[in-house]
Design a protein around this motif. Sequence first.
Motif, mmCIF file in Angstrom:
data_model
loop_
_atom_site.group_PDB
_atom_site.id
_atom_site.type_symbol
_atom_site.label_atom_id
_atom_site.label_comp_id
_atom_site.label_asym_id
_atom_site.label_seq_id
_atom_site.Cartn_x
_atom_site.Cartn_y
_atom_site.Cartn_z
ATOM 1 N N GLU A 75 -20.283 79.813 -13.112
ATOM 2 C CA GLU A 75 -20.427 79.115 -11.832
ATOM 3 C C GLU A 75 -21.853 78.582 -11.703
ATOM 4 N N SER A 76 -21.992 77.258 -11.690
ATOM 5 C CA SER A 76 -23.315 76.639 -11.666
ATOM 6 C C SER A 76 -23.169 75.160 -11.375
ATOM 7 N N GLN A 113 -9.626 75.785 -11.345
ATOM 8 C CA GLN A 113 -8.523 76.735 -11.427
ATOM 9 C C GLN A 113 -7.816 76.641 -12.773
ATOM 10 N N THR A 114 -7.707 75.438 -13.301
ATOM 11 C CA THR A 114 -7.100 75.264 -14.626
ATOM 12 C C THR A 114 -7.883 76.030 -15.682
ATOM 13 N N PRO A 133 -15.409 69.013 -11.439
ATOM 14 C CA PRO A 133 -15.835 68.759 -10.057
ATOM 15 C C PRO A 133 -14.840 69.136 -8.963
ATOM 16 N N THR A 134 -13.595 69.438 -9.296
ATOM 17 C CA THR A 134 -12.612 69.766 -8.261
ATOM 18 C C THR A 134 -12.149 71.210 -8.394
#
Length: 254
Positions: A191-192, A206-207, A200-201
């Motif tokens: 996470e960064s 989640q994928t 970006p989404t």
Amino acid sequence: MANRFSLMEGKALDNVLIIGGAAGIGRQIALDFAEKGCCTAVADIDQSALTDMTQQNQIYGFKADVSSWDSVSEMIEQVIDKIGSIDTLVFSAGITKKGELEETNWALWEKTMAVNLHGLFFSIKAAAPHMIGRKKGKIVIIGSGSAITGSGGGIQYYASKGGAFGLMRSLVKELGEHQININVIAPRVIESQMLDSLYPTDELKQTVRNKIPIGRLGRPSDISELVQYLSSAQADYIHGQIFLLDGGRTYQGN
């Protein structure tokens, strides 16, 4: 030169320099070292982020462009002059952009190499003599699992991070003879801001998350905790290693 921070248990605190430490993983590493009482210096090209960080925390800030030898060598001298020594050097500077062979032009290739690989070389070359003179030092490189998998960024990024593996291995004997440990941490999907640029989404994130066996993205603190261990006396026998931090994803073939 004495630290400006207090001493604990009568022992001098270790001095740490995080290059690329004003944002992302590097920022977390710097904050955690400072919180534990280490004399912490951060170098970064982003003056705004650097100012914000140093104003809010007990951290020394130095502006530097890692793609320039002159800038890096001058910054290292400034750090030594300010805090007296560098016991641990963490290289966390890096840039990435997705792109396949056809999309990768010379300007993108050259810029990525200049920051990710040349910057690493410059940083070690400038800092190592000070460590060699003291027969003491820890160097921790924040690499990437992309150098193993060939995924998660652009081809220029994979190549630059693979170069970091080779540079580290080439220095194992030379630095080890001077009691300097060098290791690489190779994260994947942390996470960064870099992750946000690649995915970006929430749907894209989640994928990726679904491909990680432990069921979550990595956190900057996961990297920071390992950096702190590798910089400690408990890790004196860990040398020339690559630590893949990916929640098990790589060996599931994702």
